[in-house]
Design a protein around this motif. Sequence first.
Motif, PDB file in Angstrom:
ATOM      1  N   TYR A  47      -3.630   3.861   4.624  1.00 50.02           N
ATOM      2  CA  TYR A  47      -3.314   2.579   3.974  1.00 50.02           C
ATOM      3  C   TYR A  47      -4.525   1.708   3.696  1.00 50.02           C
ATOM      4  CZ  TYR A  47       1.126   4.143   5.855  1.00 50.02           C
ATOM      5  OH  TYR A  47       2.216   4.905   6.177  1.00 50.02           O
ATOM      6  N   GLY A  48      -5.689   2.069   4.243  1.00 49.09           N
ATOM      7  CA  GLY A  48      -6.851   1.220   4.088  1.00 49.09           C
ATOM      8  C   GLY A  48      -6.873   0.138   5.152  1.00 49.09           C
ATOM      9  N   ARG A  58       0.814  -1.212   0.000  1.00 54.73           N
ATOM     10  CA  ARG A  58       0.000   0.000   0.000  1.00 54.73           C
ATOM     11  C   ARG A  58       0.851   1.267   0.000  1.00 54.73           C
ATOM     12  NH1 ARG A  58      -4.763  -1.883   2.674  1.00 54.73           N
ATOM     13  NH2 ARG A  58      -5.095  -3.993   1.849  1.00 54.73           N
ATOM     14  N   GLU A 112      -5.207   3.726   9.113  1.00 51.00           N
ATOM     15  CA  GLU A 112      -6.204   3.117   8.231  1.00 51.00           C
ATOM     16  C   GLU A 112      -6.697   4.103   7.174  1.00 51.00           C
ATOM     17  OE1 GLU A 112      -8.543   0.047   9.152  1.00 51.00           O
ATOM     18  OE2 GLU A 112      -7.093  -0.827  10.538  1.00 51.00           O
TER      19      GLU A 112
END
Length: 286
Positions: free
Chosen positions: A283-284, A119, A280
Amino acid sequence: MATAEPGQGGHHRVPEAPDPLPIPVVDNHTHLDIARDGEEAPDVAAAIAAATAVGVDRLVQIGCDLPGARFTVEMVDRHPAMLGGVALHPNEAPRLARAGALDAAYAEIEALAAHPRVRVVGETGLDYFRTGPEGVGTQQDSFRWHIDLAKRTGKALQIHDRDSHDDVLRILDEEGAPERTVMHCFSGDVSMARTCAERGYYLSFAGTVTFKNARGLRDALSVTPLDRVMVETDAPYLTPAPWRGATNAPYLVPLTVRAMAGVLGVAVPTLCQAVSDNAEAVYGPW
């Protein structure tokens, strides 16, 4: 786990585990592919387990040369707690250029960056401490290439900035920073922290923020908004106090988090939640 008293011995001493954090956080930047001189490479599964036990349940593994990038892609497939980043470190690019191997290395990094659990494009950036004037042009060209790769692939960008603050900010302005840009191991002053935050960059602080001689870095942290703050180890280096000089590992993040909370004047759970949310957002989900 064998332990040593703080301040005794070299990097072979093994710090004891800190008290667990109340809310799990992310180690934003670690190198589990790197072994310090005279030591074995970390056992990745054991490193993740030790970190999880103290509330560091996710990490971003950074591979910044070709072997490290290959290792990273292999590890993110094996370990759900781990996301990855791949790039050519700014000190690596001039070396590859001298060997006539830079274009081939770029092609491999781009292929590895396509992995869905990679990511991050990084760490990239500039390092005027280890590379002399003869390598500056290659470093800057490499930085521009990585910025473009991050934007083309929709990945976050993690930046290495050593003795090169002005040029890092200038090149980001000239190229246009990716939507999610992280200043890894932030080392700037209050003015730079404010500038980065105003531009929407994230500032990731390592164990250096705990060092006695790092007042300026703590001042920079103190003006960083909670929604821009991250924490990292940069393991196996930059071990936080009171274990400075020992080998660093993700399980030592709680020492840095607690020191950062004190500087920011917030409760530890508040900082933990912010660090987790910010990771989050960048980067998800893991």
